[in-house]
Design an enzyme around this catalytic site. Structure first.
Site, PDB file in Angstrom:
ATOM      1  N   ASN A  13      11.275 -16.817  11.443  1.00 19.46           N
ATOM      2  CA  ASN A  13      11.564 -17.208  10.053  1.00 19.46           C
ATOM      3  C   ASN A  13      12.353 -16.129   9.310  1.00 19.46           C
ATOM      4  OD1 ASN A  13       9.690 -15.218   9.595  1.00 19.46           O
ATOM      5  ND2 ASN A  13       8.078 -16.562   8.828  1.00 19.46           N
ATOM      6  N   GLU A  16       7.077 -11.691   5.084  1.00 14.00           N
ATOM      7  CA  GLU A  16       7.289 -13.125   5.258  1.00 14.00           C
ATOM      8  C   GLU A  16       8.239 -13.669   4.188  1.00 14.00           C
ATOM      9  OE1 GLU A  16       6.431 -14.170   7.954  1.00 14.00           O
ATOM     10  OE2 GLU A  16       4.290 -14.310   8.335  1.00 14.00           O
TER      11      GLU A  16
END
Ligand code: GLP
Length: 263
Positions: free
Chosen positions: A137, A144
């Site tokens: 990702n 994140e």
């Protein structure tokens, strides 16, 4: 930004090891930022080989790891501590006092612990060379998507995607960590030089977005566009979605002629 395209994962590891080894030779007291993940295995293997051949001395090198799972003891087979000792630290002559990895066993006092990790980096004089992998990702460390691009070392909740990516490493039914302690994007951007490694088709979109997409917290590796000295080393599969491959190849050729010290 330099992009080095390699034809295999093995070549990628050798090239990364060459860059790290040159940095250690140029500065035997190098402050070296380290990363975990399967992509790093070739690089560590080659660094160990160079050390065993008597070509590389780590006795004065200081290391700082990017991240660690919260709740895993150093002895846990999936802890980043364990990974680092098994694949690198136990095979080279680093002084154990010069090894820093975030402590995943702390319970509470997270902000204080994380600022002490930042302080240790500052007290050492900052990181000279930080090695990075990349998540599917687009995360670096465990930053994140939606992480602040100014973030510092902190406790971070892992995305479902990352937890799923890691499930295969844990025993059936075993609780998978949902949080980690990670250097922030702001911390990473302060390193003097960054070296990001990526291999395999699952990283192709992340690499294209990081290098050619907009700077965005949605792909935290895109923040590297703000850094003055970044080298990406990718294999063909991880580089497959890059549109400007031809340009990167020419940049590399001209760099070899004009400023070879950058390589
Ligand atoms: C974890 C680490 C990252 C690493 C990523 C990629 O998420 N926190 O620092 O870049 O794994 O791992 P692999 O190389 O196994 O794909």
């Amino acid at each position: 930004m330099l992009l080095v395209l390699k034809s295999s994962e093995e070549e990628l590891g050798c090239e990364a090891a060459r860059i790290v080894a040159n940095a250690v030779r140029a500065n035997p007291a190098l402050r070296l930022g380290l990363a975990t993940g399967s992509t790093m295995l070739g690089m560590y293997k080659d660094l160990v080989r160079l050390h065993k051949q008597g070509n590389l001395d780590f006795s004065r090198v200081i290391t700082f790891n990017l991240d660690e799972y919260l709740g895993l003891a150093p002895s846990h087979a999936q802890s980043f501590h364990h990974f680092m000792y098994q694949n690198f630290f136990s095979h080279v002559n680093l002084n154990p006092r010069n090894i820093r990895i975030p402590d995943g066993t702390i319970k509470g006092g997270y902000a204080q612990y994380c600022s002490s990790y930042e302080e240790a980096i500052r007290n050492a004089g900052g990181i000279d060379l930080q090695v990075l992998g990349i998540g599917r990702n687009g995360h670096i460390g465990f930053n994140e998507p939606t992480s602040s691009l100014g973030s510092r070392t902190r406790l971070k909740v892992l995305s479902k995607e990352t937890i799923e990516d890691n499930r295969r490493f844990f025993a059936l039914g075993e609780k998978i960590p949902e949080c980690a302690i990670t250097m922030g994007i702001g911390t990473i951007l302060e390193a003097k030089r960054l070296l990001l490694l990526a291999s395999g088709p699952s990283k192709a979109a992340a690499i294209a977005n990081a290098i050619e997409g907009p700077i965005s917290a949605a792909v935290t590796a895109s923040a590297l566009q703000l850094h003055p000295d970044v080298t990406f080393i990718v294999d063909r599969e991880a580089g497959a979605l890059l549109k400007q491959q031809e340009y990167y190849r020419r940049v590399l050729e001209m760099t070899a002629i004009l400023t070879p010290e950058r390589l």
